[in-house]
Each structure stands twice: as structure tokens, then as C-alpha cells.
Design an enzyme around this catalytic site. Sequence first.
Site: not given
Length: 328
Positions: A123, A125, A147
Site C-alpha cells: 500500500s 500508506e 495499517y
Amino acid sequence: MRTALITGITGQDGAYLAKFLLQKGYQVHGMVRRGSTLPFERIADLTDRIELHQGDLLDQMALNRLLEKVQPTEVYNLAAQSFVPTSFDQPILTGEVTALGVTRILEAVRTVDPTIRFYQASSSEMFGKVYEEPQRESTPFWPRSPYGVSKMYGHWMTVNYRESYDLFACSGILFNHESPLRGIEFVTRKITYAVARIAQGLQNELRLGNLDAERDWGFAGDYVEAMWLMLQAEHPDDFVVATGQKHTVREFCRLAFERVELDWKKYVVVDEKFYRPADVNTLCGDPAKAKAELGWEPKVSFEQLVHMMVDADMKRVKADIKLLKEES
């Protein structure tokens, strides 16, 4: 016939990937967690063409048995606790599933059949508080949520298993990718669903957090092709999958409301309740490597994506209204 196993098949990406692989002639299997109710809405039209199996990324032996039973040629690990705000509330669960779950399925591949080609859903992120813009495969990670930290762990475990055991293991560092199948808790669907309800007189306002947050948004249906292309390459590697363009949440709101001929400023309310403890202000990916080595490019533009999502939610809301009228 090639056989694929998809974890997280009931999610947005799992549904699009299953359809894509079926069109390529694959035999498609999906892993689902047991529950009193099973969320098959996204793959309802595929259930007669795919085979589903109960399993969980928390259960090593179950993963081993599943690989022995299915004997896949490709495994796509899309399962995760994937909602960033929830990761702050449930950091341990997020770590168990999104981080250690990757290790468990990699270990199952290594143990059962190391010739399986493995895809890990990484990801954007992971970049978090970004060192450079745009972000590319060589950009250092600085995650800003449980996360993001968990995804970074899974990413590096995938690299480690590739280097340690010579597995064909790839990570796709996917930037934000949306669609009409996106969960309603995610900001893009939250916006388009609210727009549809406001347009139909069912809602008066839309409460959001940071309108200045910038994201590189693409269409999930485009991005699953990149996943597949990674596993068709001659050598395993990691790739950023993105559009190379960024837009603010504010811009997303403007386009969504304009689609139904409304002024977003009259309906959007900033609510500090939706701010994250540590926010990611901007993300924008550089897909040059994916284009050069995989021949992949996004097809759906940002404006087309927003319009697609608004149109789908308008259709849903109108159908719900019609159903309620028929029942009353």
C-alpha cells in the site's frame, strides 16, 4: 488451465480480480472467513464460476491445507484489515492480519509448493510522511498508521522470502484505487453515496475530515490488471501502481456534487472527529517502472472515476427508494 487462489475475494479488489482472471481462462478459488453471514454482494454474479473455501490468515495449518487442496499456480493475497481509521482503534488485530498474516501465507507457499507465484497487496500508506514526490519503488517508507506499519511489515517479509527462498513473490505498492464496489466507510464512497442521497432529498449534509488531503486516485478495475501482469513477468519484483496525478478530497467533492448539479460548499461540513491521530497529507505515485517493464497504464481518468461512482450510487439510492415505496 491455470489456477488462482485469492484471499480477500469478497472485497473490492478481490471481486475485480476474480472477474479479470475468469476472463483470462483461470480456475478461480477464493478464501473467505467463516461468519454467521457471508458478504458475497460483490461477487454474487460469480459464485457459480468460482469455488470458495473457508480459511483465515490467523490459522497457519488451515492455510497449508488450503494450498494442498487447491494446488494453485498463483496466489493473490488481498486479505487485510484495510480501513486506516480502524487500525488506530484495533492495532493488534491489524498487525495480526495485515502483517503476520502475510508471513503465514508466505510460509504456506514455501512449505507446500515453492513454485507458486505469489502477489502481496502492499500500500501507498507505507510511504506516509513522504520523503519525496512522487513516490517510487526506491522511496523510503515512513508509515503514519498501524495499517501502514503492518503493510510495510508484510511488504518486507515478501521481499525477504523472495531473497531467502527464491520464491516468485511480488509486491504491488498500490496507491488509492476506488470503484462503485468500494466499501461505504472509505471517504470516496462516503462522498458519492452521500451525494446520491442528498440529490434524492434523503440527507442534508456530508461531514468529512481533512479536505486538503491529497491522494493519487485510480480505478480498481485497472489496478487488478497490474497485479496479474506482475505474476506473468520473467522475474519477480515490486512495482508502484498509480496514476501519477494527485487530487484533494475537496476536488473529489466538487466533481461528485457537480455530477448531480449541486454546489458542494452548501452541503459539506468539516468535522474534526474524522481527523486521524497522525495524518498522511499527500501521496502521489510514479508508475514509470510498471509502464516500462509491465506495459501497464491506467485507463480510467480521475473525473471518469468520480462520475462512475456517483452514477452507481444514484442508481442504488433510486432503487432503494422504489423498493421502499413498493413495500409501503
